[in-house]
Design a protein around this motif. Structure first.
Motif, PDB file in Angstrom:
ATOM      1  N   ALA A 148       1.099  -1.296  -0.389  1.00 28.06           N
ATOM      2  CA  ALA A 148      -0.329  -0.316  -0.019  1.00 28.06           C
ATOM      3  C   ALA A 148       0.828   1.632  -0.145  1.00 28.06           C
ATOM      4  O   ALA A 148       0.216   2.305  -0.296  1.00 28.06           O
ATOM      5  CB  ALA A 148      -1.060  -0.131   1.409  1.00 28.06           C
ATOM      6  N   PHE A 149       2.149   1.430   0.407  1.00 30.69           N
ATOM      7  CA  PHE A 149       3.067   2.572   0.508  1.00 30.69           C
ATOM      8  C   PHE A 149       3.193   2.877  -0.696  1.00 30.69           C
ATOM      9  O   PHE A 149       3.165   3.971  -1.128  1.00 30.69           O
ATOM     10  CB  PHE A 149       4.470   2.390   1.999  1.00 30.69           C
ATOM     11  CG  PHE A 149       5.340   2.463   1.306  1.00 30.69           C
ATOM     12  CD1 PHE A 149       5.299   4.238   1.810  1.00 30.69           C
ATOM     13  CD2 PHE A 149       6.293   2.760   0.368  1.00 30.69           C
ATOM     14  CE1 PHE A 149       6.415   4.960   2.082  1.00 30.69           C
ATOM     15  CE2 PHE A 149       7.436   3.010   0.690  1.00 30.69           C
ATOM     16  CZ  PHE A 149       7.521   4.978   1.240  1.00 30.69           C
ATOM     17  N   LEU A 150       3.854   1.902  -1.423  1.00 31.73           N
ATOM     18  CA  LEU A 150       4.520   2.079  -2.803  1.00 31.73           C
ATOM     19  C   LEU A 150       3.168   2.249  -3.783  1.00 31.73           C
ATOM     20  O   LEU A 150       3.287   2.886  -4.782  1.00 31.73           O
ATOM     21  CB  LEU A 150       5.091   1.226  -3.608  1.00 31.73           C
ATOM     22  CG  LEU A 150       6.267  -0.280  -2.327  1.00 31.73           C
ATOM     23  CD1 LEU A 150       7.272  -1.155  -3.241  1.00 31.73           C
ATOM     24  CD2 LEU A 150       7.440   1.505  -2.873  1.00 31.73           C
ATOM     25  N   ALA A 151       1.869   1.682  -3.519  1.00 31.01           N
ATOM     26  CA  ALA A 151       0.881   1.920  -4.163  1.00 31.01           C
ATOM     27  C   ALA A 151       0.260   2.755  -4.424  1.00 31.01           C
ATOM     28  O   ALA A 151      -0.731   3.508  -5.225  1.00 31.01           O
ATOM     29  CB  ALA A 151      -0.307   0.481  -4.545  1.00 31.01           C
ATOM     30  N   ILE A 152       0.352   3.402  -3.193  1.00 34.10           N
ATOM     31  CA  ILE A 152      -0.958   4.328  -2.633  1.00 34.10           C
ATOM     32  C   ILE A 152      -0.175   5.724  -2.266  1.00 34.10           C
ATOM     33  O   ILE A 152       0.060   7.022  -2.872  1.00 34.10           O
ATOM     34  CB  ILE A 152      -2.109   4.234  -1.638  1.00 34.10           C
ATOM     35  CG1 ILE A 152      -3.017   3.120  -2.183  1.00 34.10           C
ATOM     36  CG2 ILE A 152      -2.702   5.372  -1.265  1.00 34.10           C
ATOM     37  CD1 ILE A 152      -4.036   2.471  -1.310  1.00 34.10           C
ATOM     38  N   ALA A 153       0.635   5.524  -1.054  1.00 31.04           N
ATOM     39  CA  ALA A 153       1.178   6.435  -0.444  1.00 31.04           C
ATOM     40  C   ALA A 153       2.578   7.220  -1.174  1.00 31.04           C
ATOM     41  O   ALA A 153       2.148   8.245  -1.241  1.00 31.04           O
ATOM     42  CB  ALA A 153       1.863   5.632   0.821  1.00 31.04           C
TER      43      ALA A 153
END
Length: 422
Positions: free
Chosen positions: A231-236
């Motif tokens: 989620a860090f790589l895809a969203i944040a």
């Protein structure tokens, strides 16, 4: 003196100063500009967030919490920045960011998305505290920044024209009222005339929409964040880039076009703090808003630039109220016809666009090739690697200018120290 030599956060007159002079600057023009900006931000963009919530199968309580976070904190950012710096630095949230999250919620559970919202805020905060964004904005040539603003905001001007085809009588009446008021009625802001006449036309033609927002008045339901690398790589990371490379960059350029010395570091820092707090409440971010800053900083908010910050305060009050009463207010606001909202927003930005084009393509300023590249990239609305066009417009314009036009006089670089315009 350069802001980087005076600490991370650029100094301003202070909130007490802004509050002291606020009553004298609250008038029909600042009030109407703040109202138009609020209607713009609380209508179509709210529908994007509601749609994203539907994609993630959020409960009504989670959706209301999301709206409370982004509108409540967006309003708070407006209060703090407008009153402290006495500039129309307007808070809201990233509309492209909401679209990004809508796609991500089809893959990630909401608790992981919430964790990514918080992490995006941390990234933005670090960029602000280190002063990196301020250094980049001071390095970028002014024509490239102004061309990006022209390209990014031109869709609102075009939208005022295309809206005529969707709702001819209503939008046509609003546009005619705007220009007639500009020419003959000096005491009433043209944008207010357009809005009032447009609403009268809506009532006469029965063009109000239906209540299909699907949200009832329920208490907000908060979601505990879960932090994952995916989620860090895809969203944040993409969300943080959108905040600083699209929203904040647009707002900075708009303020510079209106001769306000934008406090870039402070704008980035408060966007980071807003993102972290909004994340913990279940909202994707709260930051400086480009389009709403454009409306509140335009001449539609009054001839005296020093008083236009009052428009942002009005906008902040309405934004915060919208967030607090989101469950009850959203269905009502969404009954306003989208073409009218788009047309009024486009009319409010006319002078901002004129000044942006003039600054971007003045022969004396130089960097004409880079500015043209920035303009067309921003107008393309292209998104690469999940990052929207304004960021790529600045990047492409700077690269092209570095190849064919560098160096140029220092006066073509933006100035971002925080001394109130006057």
């Amino acid at each position: 003196m350069d802001a980087s030599k005076r600490g991370f956060i650029e100094p301003g007159p202070g909130i007490a100063s802004g509050l002291r002079d606020l009553p004298a600057n609250l008038n029909l023009k600042t009030g109407s500009a703040g109202l138009v900006a609020a209607i713009f931000g609380c209508s179509g963009p709210a529908l994007i967030v509601i749609g994203a919530a539907g994609t993630g199968h959020l409960t009504n309580g989670q959706t209301v919490a999301w709206l409370l976070a982004i509108y409540g904190l967006g309003g708070l950012i407006s209060f703090v920045m407008a009153l402290h710096y006495r500039m129309p630095i307007t808070g809201a949230y990233s509309i492209p960011g909401a679209a990004l999250v809508a796609g991500s919620l089809a893959t990630f559970p909401f608790d992981q998305a919430v964790g990514a919202f918080v992490m995006a805020g941390v990234i933005v905060l670090v960029l602000g505290v280190t002063g990196l964004i301020g250094k980049v904005m001071r390095w970028l040539p002014m024509p490239i920044v102004m061309a990006m603003i022209a390209g990014a905001l031109i869709r609102f001007g075009i939208g005022a024209v295309t809206a005529i085809d969707k709702l001819p009588l209503v939008v046509g009446a609003a546009i005619v009222a705007f220009f007639l008021s500009m020419r003959f009625v000096k005491v009433v802001p043209p944008v207010l005339s357009a809005l009032v006449v447009g609403l009268i036309a809506v009532a006469l033609t029965g063009s109000f929409g239906t209540n299909d927002a699907g949200i009832s008045f329920v208490a907000p339901e908060f979601t505990a964040p879960a932090f994952t690398l995916d989620a860090f790589l895809a969203i944040a990371v993409p969300l943080a880039i959108l905040v600083v490379g699209a929203e904040n960059a647009q707002a900075t350029g708009v303020l510079l076009a209106e001769d306000y010395p934008a406090p870039v570091n402070a704008m980035t820092i408060i966007s980071g703090v807003g993102g972290i707090l909004a994340g913990f409440l279940g909202g994707h971010n709260a930051n400086i808003a480009g389009p709403m800053t454009a409306i509140c900083s335009s001449d539609q908010a009054g001839e005296d630039k020093r008083g236009r910050y009052a428009a942002t305060v009005v906008n902040g009050v309405l934004f915060a109220g919208f967030g607090i009463f989101a469950g009850a207010v959203v269905p009502l606001v969404l009954m306003l016809p989208g073409p009218l909202i788009g047309a009024v927003a486009g009319l409010a930005m006319i002078n901002v666009l004129v000044m942006a084009f003039q600054s971007a393509f003045s022969k004396a300023a130089g960097f004409q090739i880079g500015a043209f590249v920035a303009l067309v990239v921003a107008m393309s609305n292209v998104a690469i690697l999940g990052i929207s066009a304004p960021f790529w417009a600045l990047f492409a314009g700077a690269v092209v200018s570095a190849l064919v036009e560098w160096p140029a006089p220092e006066k073509t670089r933006p100035t971002t120290s925080a001394t109130p315009a006057g």
